[in-house]
Scaffold this active site. Sequence first.
Site, PDB file in Angstrom:
ATOM      1  N   ASP A 137       1.089  -1.800  -0.559  1.00 51.45           N
ATOM      2  CA  ASP A 137       0.318  -0.108  -0.214  1.00 51.45           C
ATOM      3  C   ASP A 137       0.896   1.407   0.308  1.00 51.45           C
ATOM      4  O   ASP A 137       2.417   1.278   0.354  1.00 51.45           O
ATOM      5  CB  ASP A 137      -0.822  -0.168   1.272  1.00 51.45           C
ATOM      6  CG  ASP A 137      -2.433   0.684   1.135  1.00 51.45           C
ATOM      7  OD1 ASP A 137      -3.402   0.697   1.781  1.00 51.45           O
ATOM      8  OD2 ASP A 137      -2.032   1.775   0.482  1.00 51.45           O
TER       9      ASP A 137
HETATM   10  C1  GLC Z   1      -4.216   4.616   0.243  1.00 51.15           C
HETATM   11  C2  GLC Z   1      -4.056   2.843   0.108  1.00 51.15           C
HETATM   12  C3  GLC Z   1      -4.741   2.284  -1.069  1.00 51.15           C
HETATM   13  C4  GLC Z   1      -4.794   2.776  -2.550  1.00 51.15           C
HETATM   14  C5  GLC Z   1      -3.458   3.298  -2.114  1.00 51.15           C
HETATM   15  C6  GLC Z   1      -3.330   4.398  -3.547  1.00 51.15           C
HETATM   16  O1  GLC Z   1      -3.170   5.251   1.182  1.00 51.15           O
HETATM   17  O2  GLC Z   1      -4.640   3.256   1.108  1.00 51.15           O
HETATM   18  O3  GLC Z   1      -6.555   1.868  -0.745  1.00 51.15           O
HETATM   19  O4  GLC Z   1      -5.061   1.763  -3.107  1.00 51.15           O
HETATM   20  O5  GLC Z   1      -3.032   4.359  -1.252  1.00 51.15           O
HETATM   21  O6  GLC Z   1      -3.556   5.207  -4.112  1.00 51.15           O
END
Ligand code: GLC
Length: 732
Positions: free
Chosen positions: A287
């Site tokens: 993430d």
């Molecule tokens: C964010 C979220 C995730 C998302 C990623 C990219 O922090 O936790 O769900 O897909 O970053 O934006």
Amino acid sequence: MKFIFAASLVVSLNMVAQDKPAYKHKNASIETRVNDLLKRMTLNEKLHQISQFTIGRNDNPNNVQDELNHFNGLTGSIIYFGHDPVMRNQLQKKAVDSTRLGIPILFGFDVIHGYRTLYPISLGSACSWNPDLYRAACAQAARETYLSGINWTFSPMIDVARDPRWGRIAEGYGEDPYTTGIFAAAAVKGYQGGKLSNAPNTIAADLKHFVAYGMSEGGRDYVYSEVSRQSLWDTYLPPYIAGINAGAMTIMSSYNDISGTPASANKYTLTDILKDKWGFQGFVVSDWAAITQLIPQGVAKDDADAARKALMAGIDMDMITNTYISYGKNLLEKKQITQARIDDAVRRVLRVKFIMGLFENPYTPVVDEKDRYLQPEAKKIATQLAEESIVLLKNKDNVLPLDKNVKHIALIGPLVKDSVEMMGNWNGRGEGKDVKSIYTAIRQAFGQQAAIAYARGCEYDGADTSHFAEARDVAAQSDVVLMFVGEKWWWSGENGSRASINLPAIQEQLIKDIHKEGKKIILVLFNGRSLALTNVEPYVDAIVEAWQPGTFGGEAISHILTGEVNPSGKLDVSFPVSGGQIPIYYSKRTSARPTGRYQDISSEPLYPFGYGLSYTTFKYGVLQVSKQKMNRQEKLVASIDVSNTGNRDGLETVHWFISDPVATISRPRKELKYFEKKEIKQGQTVTFQFIIDPMRDLSYPDENGKRHLEAGDFYLQVGTQQVKFELLEGEY
Ligand code: GLC
């Protein structure tokens, strides 16, 4: 002569073909291409391939052009915040034409419930109990996304959630693992058109957040989650099995700490389960910044240590922290990471790119925005999905649908003229100007024969009651009051945790104040979580849960209120009496003393999982099973007739639950194992059937994921009926 020419042509083509490296041969096997390309890559190229950056976060053309100029074309993936396929193709051209090996970039973005055409938030969509319709919605979203230059969505979010204080409950499919798995598979097939492929207008899905992120302690985001191994296998892993079986080849790790080991450094989940036990062939992306967040999570001393732990645990791609590029070479030299692990991560990324056909078709077709977005098919599906996601929670004296002859309608509340909050969180490239407000939709639906009066009444929160009087005047002059209340789009979603799940006090106060006018009140809710409605329920005659219904939510709500559409939504998440009941969900384990209860409130939710009213009435016949005793090789056929005893056609969902009252370990008091939604015309009777497979429906996993099928009594439950049957001893 011709023959000689043809033969020489074949020879020369062959020679040319021989000149082309194997990875560029589109007819070679995927693994041949992967391995050929891998062996040609330098360490630097490999470390870039397993790294992801962003471009286009600032749409200022100077910034984006600057990013383009500095872009080296080597990165494996880009989170593309733009939506211009031309710019995206320029980036891709750099990678394909200006780098040594010409490896195309995988462009990703968060398309959670639509790209420009927005569908209801996922928590709403699953209330439709219509996975086929949901799959069609995801296919439409994939088309808009693909034509905007993005080939990969960070969706579906499949975190089972049972704490509505957690804002991200909005992004998933509710409290039940089986439901979540069904909608996960529907999303994957919608986005990918089935298994991952190079089909146009399809995008790669991404199952997230791996795993048990919904268990974030206290509903606060990004925190510790206490999860037993057995619960991991029983509740949080099943949706991933469903998503992978549907063809998903990318997974995103989560922020939460899983009982002491953060998910993004958790070898047990990322490698032992996902890759070794399940044989997952795709790749895991971290993430956003989850790798460097291992430092504040207390398991890494610096970025290099974080990179080491993440890579060796099984994170194949680093989202935006640049740690693999910065520290990979040094860590390898110090033998703190292995070449084999690097190569495995690169192989996984390349495999996905080859399957997607990015090497043959690296560029996005350039289509005008007017032909890209908000197409009639997308609008039709978005409207229908919004209609089917709406849940009728209360309808005292059948006050709904509205009487066609009503002459004076009051529209009151902060959401009447809104067009942004209805789009919900993670609203992609959705635009408020595309959304028809409730005010417009209701005027269009009733404008001809009814006078429509409006008062905002109050803000979303705060303590300003200065506009209550004006709202009461509008109510006093009406035949019926429609109140539109709820949450702002950012009160749920990421880091959208709220300690109270009540409507804001000012909104509750307004409802009670309007009630004093003695008119029928229909309350329409816009929210990204289950709410505690106990304080307002007695003051209103009807409650319509509209969630955050997306671009065409205004039309959908007016179709429900006018009766043009009969509501068919049912809850995918329990609505508590109060936040004090949290966590509350239907599949709680049984207890030593069922009398265990709160002294001050009920132990049951205000509105339970699966609850939802219709404008017609359905009568359930007697639940039947094909036999009372079954062995493990057999299937048991259960059926029930449902009759539409009302005065209009309707859609009804039958939920089939199984309970296993005695087993080696305690089991939930009941678990959803199947559901089906069917149209039942007025006066018609339809038979619903569930064919029970012993291992699939009656077994449970132990703490290692091994499934156990134990003889004994089981109960099949539908509505208020249950039937006992016995599974006999024997080999499976
Ligand atoms: C964010 C979220 C995730 C998302 C990623 C990219 O922090 O936790 O769900 O897909 O970053 O934006």
